[in-house]
Design a protein around this motif. Structure first.
Motif: not given
Ligand SMILES: CCCCCCCC/C=C\CCCCCCCC(=O)N[C@@H](CCCCN)C(=O)O
Ligand SMILES: [Zn+2]
Ligand SMILES: [Zn+2]
Length: 475
Positions: A192-197, A432-434, A263-265, A128-130, A305-307, A335-337, A403-408, A162-164
């Motif tokens: 980044g994001n998916f079809i969320l279920d 799957d997310f876990r 963008p969450l609103k 899944l990644d990636n 994590a979205l708020v 930290l994820r800002i 928004i994407c909670i991870g980084n790409t 070397d994305e990770e």
């Molecule tokens: C109202 C809507 C509810 C939404 C729920 C959100 C569900 C989240 C879905 C998917 C998020 C998965 C994120 C996948 C991308 C991950 C990419 C990744 O692993 N990146 C790393 C990069 C590390 C870079 C080095 N610092 C990371 O983010 O750690």
């Protein structure tokens, strides 16, 4: 949106038995190469080199096509330039990465680098990644080329290695190279994001979330130095105790809920019709029910994590011997800002919560949240994704920006475009997310075939897309 004009020949996304067998075997082969990144200085170069050979073998048509240029960047990343026949169309870029996070065998149903097929799923780290995206992009292009496809719109395929661990030798170098060549991109599509279920209670139907921004990040080292000594006569406070107390204060004090900004609103408003009464009314009237919704979102760790800006304690080190009081204790906080905050604001908040001068702060890496890409009717990349989602996943009613909670790796390309979209055409459930960065990561054979199909259609849609004609009053 109109798409009819210029559609000379649409190649149907239908694959025969042999092709379908070959595409799943190719993904398994990719999973079996352990391209693990531990840190920027510790990546598996042997596996990455093998991976480079592997894609050459599996996708021979791409490598011998005269209008495709292939370059290796930063030793292990790959850049493909696919020259379209119409230079008046601005190029775009598809992205993915070949490296994966480590996967110790413990806890996995099958070994993480086996690529085993079981119960209709291909198992392993990277499914899944990636590597799914990387292989699906190349697979779709290979199959198009075999059908004598010639693109009208040029595009790039950028595959970081070397994305990770930051993207500094892959994506950053590709980005600098393209900038030096004067390239400007119409848009980028990355993971980044998916079809969320199943992520939101009461929302029974899946929805597609296209990330138009991603959170910023800080890796912060907290350190406490104290006088070392004999454990038989301990001082009142030790480096470990002081640091542990600081960490505990941080864990007990979540950073502010920023619901309402970003963008969450829009995501929730677009989803409103999918909810039963009374949730639909609540979401249509966020001006009134915003505080209630924001509190509900905090309750679940994913929607939380979205708020807000999140903090995760990821490393803690102190002590070398059982009867020695250690001079130093260190912890790393990841930290994820939230898009409505900045690195500086977050650091200020953290220091105020810790409120102890004995705790030193060292910022290891930091970057602000990414700007919000357009998602209006004129936004080419967004509209192309929309169009392709509607045709490949007709059962999905709602497509919303988020928004994407991870980084790409796409964050390294803001110099080339203002339109960056993070979307994997794959269903994702909470389990799957876990599994992403966790255990038992897997993708169904059918989901992978659909991903190939999606990209196969997307590339063709990008050729035939007709810019929306502005309404008279906009002229
Ligand atoms: C109202 C809507 C509810 C939404 C729920 C959100 C569900 C989240 C879905 C998917 C998020 C998965 C994120 C996948 C991308 C991950 C990419 C990744 O692993 N990146 C790393 C990069 C590390 C870079 C080095 N610092 C990371 O983010 O750690
Ligand atoms: Zn990834
Ligand atoms: Zn990852």
């Amino acid at each position: 949106m109109s798409t009819g004009k210029g559609r000379e020949r649409h190649i149907p996304s239908q694959f025969n038995q042999g092709e379908r067998f070959a595409m799943k075997e190719a993904l398994k082969g990719a999973i079996q190469i352990p391209t693990v990144s531990f840190s920027p200085d510790d990546i598996n170069t042997t596996a990455l080199a093998e991976f480079g050979e592997f894609i050459r073998t599996v996708f021979p048509t791409i490598f011998k096509t005269r209008f495709i240029q292939h370059e290796v960047i930063g030793e292990y990343s790959h850049l493909f330039t696919v020259q379209g026949s119409d230079p008046s169309l601005q190029p775009y870029m598809l992205m993915a990465h070949s490296d994966v996070v480590p996967a110790p065998d413990e806890g996995w149903e099958v070994p993480p680098f086996s690529g085993l097929e079981h119960d209709g799923f291909i198992h392993g780290r990277g499914t899944l990644d990636n590597k799914n995206s990387l292989m699906a992009i190349l697979q779709a292009l290979e199959l198009l080329l075999i059908r004598n496809y010639i693109p009208r719109r040029s595009f790039f395929i950028a595959l970081g290695h070397d994305e990770e661990v930051s993207g500094q030798n892959g994506a950053q170098k590709i980005s600098a190279l393209l900038q030096a060549r004067g390239v400007k991109l119409a848009f980028i599509v990355d993971e980044g994001n998916f079809i969320l279920d199943g992520f939101i209670p009461y929302l029974k139907k899946p929805f597609a979330m296209i990330a138009v921004s991603e959170k910023g990040g800080i890796n912060l080292r907290l350190q406490v130095n104290m006088t070392p000594g004999h454990s038989s006569a301990p001082p009142k406070e030790t480096s470990i105790g002081i640091l542990a107390a600081a960490i505990s204060r941080l864990e007990q004090t979540p950073l502010p809920n920023m619901f309402g900004s970003g963008p969450l609103k829009t995501t929730l408003q677009e989803l409103a019709n999918e909810f039963p009464f009374p949730a639909n009314i609540v979401l249509r009237n966020l001006w009134l029910f915003g505080p209630l919704v924001s509190r509900l979102m905090e309750r679940n760790y994913i929607t939380n994590a979205l708020v807000r800006t999140t903090m995760a304690l990821t490393m803690f080190n102190a002590g070398v011997k059982m009867n020695v009081i250690p001079p130093m204790a260190q912890a790393i906080i990841n930290l994820r800002i939230h898009p409505a905050q900045t690195v500086q604001e977050v650091l200020e908040l953290i220091k105020n919560i810790v409120a102890d001068d004995r705790v030193q702060f060292h910022v290891l890496t930091a970057f602000d949240p990414l700007p919000v890409s357009p998602s209006d009717h004129q936004a080419l990349g967004y509209q192309l994704l929309r169009q392709t989602i509607q045709s490949i996943f007709p059962e999905v009613n709602t497509i919303a920006p988020g928004i994407c909670i991870g980084n790409t790796d796409s964050r390294h390309y803001t110099n080339l475009t203002t339109s960056i979209y993070r979307f994997n055409p794959v269903y994702l459930h909470p389990q799957d997310f876990r599994s992403i960065h966790g255990i038992n990561e897997k993708i169904s054979v059918q989901a992978y075939e659909t991903q190939v199909k999606f990209i196969f259609e997307f590339i063709q849609n990008a050729d035939t897309y007709q810019e929306p004609i502005p309404h008279l009053h906009e002229l």
